[in-house]
Design an enzyme around this catalytic site. Structure first.
Site, PDB file in Angstrom:
ATOM      1  N   LEU A  43      13.695   3.558  -0.497  1.00  0.00           N
ATOM      2  CA  LEU A  43      13.355   4.215  -1.763  1.00  0.00           C
ATOM      3  C   LEU A  43      12.091   5.048  -1.627  1.00  0.00           C
ATOM      4  CD1 LEU A  43      13.922   1.267  -4.264  1.00  0.00           C
ATOM      5  CD2 LEU A  43      15.375   3.271  -3.980  1.00  0.00           C
ATOM      6  N   ALA A  44      11.150   4.580  -0.824  1.00  0.00           N
ATOM      7  CA  ALA A  44       9.882   5.282  -0.622  1.00  0.00           C
ATOM      8  C   ALA A  44       9.325   4.874   0.727  1.00  0.00           C
ATOM      9  CB  ALA A  44       8.893   4.938  -1.739  1.00  0.00           C
TER      10      ALA A  44
ATOM     11  N   LYS B 285       9.530  -4.692   0.333  1.00  0.00           N
ATOM     12  CA  LYS B 285       8.506  -3.892   1.004  1.00  0.00           C
ATOM     13  C   LYS B 285       8.318  -4.431   2.417  1.00  0.00           C
ATOM     14  CE  LYS B 285       3.901  -1.957   0.085  1.00  0.00           C
ATOM     15  NZ  LYS B 285       2.783  -1.933  -0.895  1.00  0.00           N
TER      16      LYS B 285
ATOM     17  N   SER C 166       2.382   5.239   4.815  1.00  0.00           N
ATOM     18  CA  SER C 166       1.844   5.046   6.161  1.00  0.00           C
ATOM     19  C   SER C 166       1.813   3.585   6.586  1.00  0.00           C
ATOM     20  CB  SER C 166       0.424   5.618   6.230  1.00  0.00           C
ATOM     21  OG  SER C 166      -0.399   4.996   5.266  1.00  0.00           O
ATOM     22  N   ILE C 167       1.721   2.657   5.631  1.00  0.00           N
ATOM     23  CA  ILE C 167       1.623   1.239   5.954  1.00  0.00           C
ATOM     24  C   ILE C 167       2.978   0.546   5.884  1.00  0.00           C
ATOM     25  CG2 ILE C 167       0.510  -0.944   5.346  1.00  0.00           C
ATOM     26  CD1 ILE C 167      -1.431   1.089   6.385  1.00  0.00           C
ATOM     27  N   ALA C 168       3.786   0.892   4.903  1.00  0.00           N
ATOM     28  CA  ALA C 168       5.041   0.180   4.665  1.00  0.00           C
ATOM     29  C   ALA C 168       6.030   1.101   3.989  1.00  0.00           C
ATOM     30  CB  ALA C 168       4.779  -1.051   3.794  1.00  0.00           C
TER      31      ALA C 168
ATOM     32  N   ASP D 266      -6.142   0.885  -7.967  1.00  0.00           N
ATOM     33  CA  ASP D 266      -5.442   2.082  -7.487  1.00  0.00           C
ATOM     34  C   ASP D 266      -4.498   2.566  -8.578  1.00  0.00           C
ATOM     35  OD1 ASP D 266      -4.845   4.078  -5.671  1.00  0.00           O
ATOM     36  OD2 ASP D 266      -3.320   2.924  -4.610  1.00  0.00           O
TER      37      ASP D 266
END
Length: 549
Positions: free
Chosen positions: A130-131, A152, A134-136, A287
């Site tokens: 789905l997305a 995730k 850079s990390i996951a 965030d």
């Protein structure tokens, strides 16, 4: 000396910086710029840098350097106390989006982490993400009980890559510390340490799940903020399974309006949720940009927000939280002298600070704002300017306060997108006063005393020895520090207020017990006797008096 293992990375970074002519940012001629001699070796700039601002050049360069530098740029954009506003604004536009890794690799990681074939874990699993960041990256799935979830998954090998890139960032920070004329203000090594800490937190998905779980518990009613549930049986350090939610991005004003949602009510709720997270729960989403804050389209009468991505959360030391809340109250009430006193008492300013000069500087920043209608005053903008002004007086801020400043900017930005006429002050002031009234109420004070009483009793036998040692040190001249009189006065006033609260709480409790006994021992339970009525009145006064202050 820079280790040889980071030399290839440094050369690549240097080439990109030169391509965008970012060596011009190194100095203003007061120090040697060693990179300018390498310009003839640099490649032709990717774009016409003469048409770009310095912030745009830096943003494009970081995008070209890759995901970890994008992450570093995002962190740097929050440090508006350290870098110019034009650069911070550009870096805030950096997007952490990269090409996805193959879905079969994600499947293999999930099976290895959860120690079971994917078919036994999920009824359905979509290998198309789905997305991807850079990390996951995130995959859609369905549990065997029919629950829709998102999974995730950390990128394969991301730990090694981050460790390598952090070493490179540290080497670059050391160079900046040595060569940049304003290194003492920018503090590059400190910024890299923040990046490293943030990345370490984001590499632990079980930590992110715990953060989501705590935030959901803090907003258990789900009336104002909904947090997706964590499925712990399908979660490890490298895999996180969350309830799948659906919503509209908070900055998609057209879709929110088309859905028939009350934007004014949403904007006010956003402000209220922010203050509740910070001052009621001391645990806030740090965030909170529109991509991580959605609006629930299914609730027309009582619209609410949906929170996503809990990798970066913030909290404050209890002392900082108290002083920050009091600063906000003083700001709302335009009490500039108290703001100055609080900054010194909190330890954010040196104890020998001249309070009259600090008060005058704060008044100079604030007064022009109060000539406008309150609905046109940006609280976030005012706080940023206050921090910058305070820097001239050797302001020392903790990273948590910087995260809070960034979150305040984000929340106010979302609120004004939803309702351009929102009066942030009118919404925030009563919410904050209510939270502080509840937080420092007599009953809360009594609960805190009861909780800490065993610890105090345990430590009490040590007090005579500690006092004797302290007196001996003073007698030998080993302790001669004289506290600042203003600081002592503020501490004394605070202690007196807490003593009054405690005394009134104990008095109220005694009166309540006395009234209950008299009523119980009366021949028949009828209307309260006059004496009991007097006791009840005293009780109401004792409990209510501190709250009205």
């Amino acid at each position: 000396m820079t280790p040889l293992r980071v030399l290839p990375g440094l050369l690549r970074v240097g080439s990109v910086l030169l391509a965008y002519r970012l060596d011009e940012l190194i100095g203003d001629g007061s120090r040697i710029n060693p990179m300018k001699y390498l310009r003839p070796l640099a490649a032709k700039p990717r774009v016409d840098v003469r048409q770009l601002s310095r912030g745009e050049r830096l943003r494009l360069a970081m995008t070209e350097l890759g995901p970890i530098f994008v992450k570093a740029g995002q962190v740097l954009s929050t440090r508006r106390d350290l870098i110019p506003a034009d650069i911070a604004d550009e870096l805030s536009l950096l997007q952490d989006q990269v090409e996805p890794f193959p879905g079969n690799e994600a499947r293999a990681i999930i099976e290895r982490e959860l120690k079971s074939p994917i078919g036994l874990l999920y009824g359905q699993f979509d290998e198309t993400p789905l997305a991807s960041a850079s990390i996951a990256q995130v995959h859609a799935a369905v549990l065997h009980d029919g629950s829709k979830v998102v999974v995730k998954v950390l990128r394969p090998g991301i730990d090694v890559r981050i460790a390598r890139d952090v070493r490179l960032l540290k080497s670059l920070a050391e160079l900046a510390q040595r060569w940049h004329p304003k290194a003492d203000k920018i503090r590059p090594l400190e910024i890299v340490a923040e990046v490293e800490k943030m990345l370490e937190n984001e590499l632990d998905l079980q930590r992110e799940g715990a953060s989501a779980s705590l935030l959901k518990r803090n907003f258990a009613s789900g009336e104002d903020l909904y947090v997706p549930a964590v499925h712990w049986d399908f979660t490890t350090q490298r895999v996180l399974t969350l309830e799948r939610v659906y919503g509209i991005s908070a900055d998609d004003i057209v879709a929110i309006t088309a859905a028939g949602l009350d934007r004014k009510k949403l904007a006010a709720k956003g402000v209220r949720v922010f203050y509740e997270q910070v001052f009621r729960d001391n645990f806030f989403h740090a965030d909170a940009h529109p991509g991580n804050i959605w609006v629930d389209p299914s609730r027309l009468d009582e619209p609410r927000f949906i929170a996503l991505d809990f990798g970066i959360m913030g909290s404050l030391p209890e002392t900082d939280q108290y002083f920050l809340a009091q600063n906000f109250i003083a700001l709302f009430e335009r009490d500039y002298a108290r703001i100055a006193q609080l900054h010194v008492a909190a330890g954010w300013m040196p104890a020998n600070m001249r309070l009259d000069e600090l008060e005058a500087a704060i008044r100079t920043v604030c007064e022009p704002y109060f000539t406008r209608p309150l609905s046109q005053i940006s609280l976030a903008e005012l706080v940023v300017k206050l921090f910058r002004t305070a820097q001239r007086f050797e302001l020392t801020l903790q990273p948590q306060l910087i995260l809070l400043q960034k979150t305040l900017l984000n929340i106010e930005g979302v609120g004004r997108m939803l309702d351009p006429d929102i009066d942030i002050w009118a919404v925030a002031h009563p919410v904050l006063k209510r939270i502080l009234r509840e937080r420092y109420s007599p009953l809360r004070t009594l609960r805190d005393v009861r909780k800490r009483l065993p610890e105090w009793l345990h430590s009490a036998p040590q007090f005579p020895e500690l006092m004797r040692d302290a007196l001996r040190q003073i007698g030998r001249g080993e302790q001669r520090t004289v506290p600042d009189p203003q600081w002592l006065k503020l501490q004394h006033d605070s202690a007196r207020q807490q003593q009054r609260l405690l005394a009134c709480s104990l008095l109220g409790s005694s009166l309540m017990i006395s009234a209950a006994l008299m009523w119980t021992l009366a021949p028949q339970h009828g209307p309260l006797p006059p004496l009991c009525e007097s006791i009840a009145g005293l009780l109401a006064f004792a409990v209510g008096w501190p709250r009205s202050r």
